[in-house]
Design a protein around this motif. Structure first.
Motif, PDB file in Angstrom:
ATOM      1  N   LEU A 294      -7.290  -2.056  -3.260  1.00 61.80           N
ATOM      2  CA  LEU A 294      -7.527  -3.465  -2.952  1.00 61.80           C
ATOM      3  C   LEU A 294      -6.216  -4.201  -3.126  1.00 61.80           C
ATOM      4  CD1 LEU A 294     -10.911  -4.177  -4.772  1.00 61.80           C
ATOM      5  CD2 LEU A 294     -10.537  -3.656  -2.349  1.00 61.80           C
ATOM      6  N   GLY A 295      -6.061  -5.259  -2.373  1.00 63.57           N
ATOM      7  CA  GLY A 295      -4.823  -6.014  -2.484  1.00 63.57           C
ATOM      8  C   GLY A 295      -5.035  -7.480  -2.197  1.00 63.57           C
TER       9      GLY A 295
ATOM     10  N   VAL B 180       0.847  -1.202   0.000  1.00 63.78           N
ATOM     11  CA  VAL B 180       0.000   0.000   0.000  1.00 63.78           C
ATOM     12  C   VAL B 180       0.879   1.248   0.000  1.00 63.78           C
ATOM     13  CG1 VAL B 180      -1.639   1.353   1.380  1.00 63.78           C
ATOM     14  CG2 VAL B 180      -1.994  -1.113   1.059  1.00 63.78           C
ATOM     15  N   PHE B 181       1.886   1.268   0.851  1.00 61.89           N
ATOM     16  CA  PHE B 181       2.806   2.406   0.924  1.00 61.89           C
ATOM     17  C   PHE B 181       3.458   2.672  -0.430  1.00 61.89           C
ATOM     18  CE2 PHE B 181       7.256   3.725   1.441  1.00 61.89           C
ATOM     19  CZ  PHE B 181       7.062   4.990   1.974  1.00 61.89           C
ATOM     20  N   LYS B 182       3.974   1.619  -1.066  1.00 57.19           N
ATOM     21  CA  LYS B 182       4.646   1.785  -2.357  1.00 57.19           C
ATOM     22  C   LYS B 182       3.679   2.265  -3.435  1.00 57.19           C
ATOM     23  CE  LYS B 182       8.385  -1.556  -1.859  1.00 57.19           C
ATOM     24  NZ  LYS B 182       8.924  -2.825  -2.400  1.00 57.19           N
ATOM     25  N   SER B 183       2.414   1.881  -3.341  1.00 45.83           N
ATOM     26  CA  SER B 183       1.443   2.284  -4.369  1.00 45.83           C
ATOM     27  C   SER B 183       1.227   3.794  -4.382  1.00 45.83           C
ATOM     28  CB  SER B 183       0.113   1.562  -4.153  1.00 45.83           C
ATOM     29  OG  SER B 183      -0.586   2.121  -3.064  1.00 45.83           O
ATOM     30  N   LYS B 184       1.481   4.455  -3.291  1.00 49.51           N
ATOM     31  CA  LYS B 184       1.275   5.904  -3.220  1.00 49.51           C
ATOM     32  C   LYS B 184       2.362   6.690  -3.947  1.00 49.51           C
ATOM     33  CE  LYS B 184      -1.108   5.215   1.069  1.00 49.51           C
ATOM     34  NZ  LYS B 184      -2.407   5.724   1.199  1.00 49.51           N
ATOM     35  N   ARG B 185       3.524   6.055  -4.209  1.00 51.96           N
ATOM     36  CA  ARG B 185       4.617   6.657  -4.966  1.00 51.96           C
ATOM     37  C   ARG B 185       4.999   8.032  -4.429  1.00 51.96           C
ATOM     38  NH1 ARG B 185       6.017   3.733  -9.403  1.00 51.96           N
ATOM     39  NH2 ARG B 185       6.967   5.500 -10.454  1.00 51.96           N
ATOM     40  N   GLN B 186       5.165   8.095  -3.118  1.00 51.52           N
ATOM     41  CA  GLN B 186       5.578   9.329  -2.467  1.00 51.52           C
ATOM     42  C   GLN B 186       6.906   9.109  -1.758  1.00 51.52           C
ATOM     43  OE1 GLN B 186       2.327   9.981   0.191  1.00 51.52           O
ATOM     44  NE2 GLN B 186       1.015  10.857  -1.381  1.00 51.52           N
ATOM     45  N   LEU B 187       7.623  10.195  -1.542  1.00 47.57           N
ATOM     46  CA  LEU B 187       8.885  10.106  -0.816  1.00 47.57           C
ATOM     47  C   LEU B 187       8.642  10.425   0.646  1.00 47.57           C
ATOM     48  CD1 LEU B 187      11.344  11.760  -3.335  1.00 47.57           C
ATOM     49  CD2 LEU B 187      10.962   9.345  -2.878  1.00 47.57           C
TER      50      LEU B 187
ATOM     51  N   PRO C 187      -9.220  -0.643  -7.349  1.00 45.85           N
ATOM     52  CA  PRO C 187     -10.078  -1.781  -7.684  1.00 45.85           C
ATOM     53  C   PRO C 187     -10.224  -2.063  -9.179  1.00 45.85           C
ATOM     54  CG  PRO C 187     -11.161  -0.353  -6.094  1.00 45.85           C
ATOM     55  CD  PRO C 187      -9.897   0.325  -6.493  1.00 45.85           C
ATOM     56  N   SER C 188     -10.205  -1.055 -10.002  1.00 38.21           N
ATOM     57  CA  SER C 188     -10.439  -1.253 -11.440  1.00 38.21           C
ATOM     58  C   SER C 188      -9.183  -1.669 -12.202  1.00 38.21           C
ATOM     59  CB  SER C 188     -10.998   0.026 -12.047  1.00 38.21           C
ATOM     60  OG  SER C 188     -10.056   1.076 -11.872  1.00 38.21           O
ATOM     61  N   MET C 189      -8.048  -1.705 -11.541  1.00 40.25           N
ATOM     62  CA  MET C 189      -6.787  -1.950 -12.226  1.00 40.25           C
ATOM     63  C   MET C 189      -6.433  -3.439 -12.207  1.00 40.25           C
ATOM     64  SD  MET C 189      -3.113  -0.108 -11.539  1.00 40.25           S
ATOM     65  CE  MET C 189      -3.747   1.530 -11.840  1.00 40.25           C
TER      66      MET C 189
ATOM     67  N   HIS D  16      -7.291 -11.448   0.975  1.00 41.53           N
ATOM     68  CA  HIS D  16      -7.539 -10.226   0.216  1.00 41.53           C
ATOM     69  C   HIS D  16      -7.708  -9.116   1.250  1.00 41.53           C
ATOM     70  CE1 HIS D  16      -8.318 -13.117  -2.949  1.00 41.53           C
ATOM     71  NE2 HIS D  16      -8.204 -12.112  -3.808  1.00 41.53           N
ATOM     72  N   PHE D  17      -7.326  -7.887   0.873  1.00 40.36           N
ATOM     73  CA  PHE D  17      -7.425  -6.793   1.823  1.00 40.36           C
ATOM     74  C   PHE D  17      -7.804  -5.509   1.105  1.00 40.36           C
ATOM     75  CE2 PHE D  17      -2.999  -6.743   0.455  1.00 40.36           C
ATOM     76  CZ  PHE D  17      -2.722  -5.391   0.277  1.00 40.36           C
ATOM     77  N   SER D  18      -8.244  -4.544   1.901  1.00 42.95           N
ATOM     78  CA  SER D  18      -8.510  -3.204   1.387  1.00 42.95           C
ATOM     79  C   SER D  18      -7.810  -2.205   2.298  1.00 42.95           C
ATOM     80  CB  SER D  18     -10.020  -2.926   1.333  1.00 42.95           C
ATOM     81  OG  SER D  18     -10.567  -2.971   2.632  1.00 42.95           O
ATOM     82  N   SER D  19      -7.501  -1.060   1.705  1.00 45.79           N
ATOM     83  CA  SER D  19      -6.879   0.030   2.437  1.00 45.79           C
ATOM     84  C   SER D  19      -7.270   1.314   1.721  1.00 45.79           C
ATOM     85  CB  SER D  19      -5.362  -0.125   2.468  1.00 45.79           C
ATOM     86  OG  SER D  19      -4.771   0.928   3.200  1.00 45.79           O
ATOM     87  N   LYS D  20      -8.162   2.059   2.326  1.00 46.99           N
ATOM     88  CA  LYS D  20      -8.728   3.249   1.692  1.00 46.99           C
ATOM     89  C   LYS D  20      -9.261   2.892   0.311  1.00 46.99           C
ATOM     90  CE  LYS D  20      -6.525   6.581   4.582  1.00 46.99           C
ATOM     91  NZ  LYS D  20      -5.815   7.802   4.728  1.00 46.99           N
ATOM     92  N   LYS D  21      -8.703   3.476  -0.750  1.00 46.89           N
ATOM     93  CA  LYS D  21      -9.234   3.249  -2.102  1.00 46.89           C
ATOM     94  C   LYS D  21      -8.480   2.161  -2.852  1.00 46.89           C
ATOM     95  CE  LYS D  21     -10.924   7.928  -2.456  1.00 46.89           C
ATOM     96  NZ  LYS D  21     -10.904   9.184  -3.165  1.00 46.89           N
TER      97      LYS D  21
END
Length: 177
Positions: free
Chosen positions: A83-84, A52-59, A100-102, A76-81
């Motif tokens: 899914l994982g 989830v952290f890496k998906s945000k692509r922030q430093l 979710p749509s990806m 399966h899990f969710s975290s805000k917007k």
């Protein structure tokens, strides 16, 4: 917004974790799957939060206590917007996260070489997508993008730990040719 994390649970340098250690990574609202060995559960939760952290692509610094994950009992899990999903084997735990749509594609490799994991994973990705002309560029945060045939750039998430390397990217027609 894609993220991946892998943990080599057979890595001899990995610190032993117990159910008590979950308190160090637990966020308010976390819901964990039931009936899972506590040591494995720790790495399941850790890898989900790191994906989830890496998906945000922030430093920013990774702080698992700031990332809430809600698991179903099928890993399966969710975290805000996002899914994982988490995949476990006797040797590793792998988590991916995306909107979710990806639709995602990922690949895992064993790494027995002593060279830089960053270099090896990039070489393996280039070989994986042959005959496409692949190279790596960076986004505004200096995070990796996959440049395909000198025309399209796609965010890509990379991970390595112990004997494993992996990547995750959104499925695109151009990558499946």
């Amino acid at each position: 917004m894609i993220g991946i994390d892998i943990v080599d649970i057979k890595d001899p340098l990995l610190h032993l974790r117990t159910a008590d250690h979950l308190r160090f990574i637990k966020a308010k609202g976390d819901q964990y799957p039931e009936n899972i060995d506590p040591i494995l559960l720790y790495w399941i939760v850790w890898s989900a939060k790191e994906a989830v952290f890496k998906s945000k692509r922030q430093l920013k610094s990774f702080d698992p206590k700031l990332i809430t994950v809600i698991f179903s009992n099928d890993l399966h899990f969710s975290s805000k917007k996002l899914l994982g999903t988490v995949e476990t084997t006797p040797r590793y735990v792998l988590a991916t996260a995306a909107p979710p749509s990806m639709e995602l594609m990922h690949q895992i490799w064993m790494n027995h070489q002593k060279a830089s994991s960053q270099k090896i994973i990039r070489e393996r990705i280039i070989a994986y997508f042959k005959p496409l002309n692949i190279r790596f560029t960076l986004d505004e945060n200096q995070l990796p993008l996959l440049c395909v045939n000198e025309e399209k750039e796609f965010p890509i998430s990379l991970t390595h730990h112990g004997n494993y390397l992996a990547f995750c990217i959104e499925k695109h027609d151009i990558l499946e040719s």
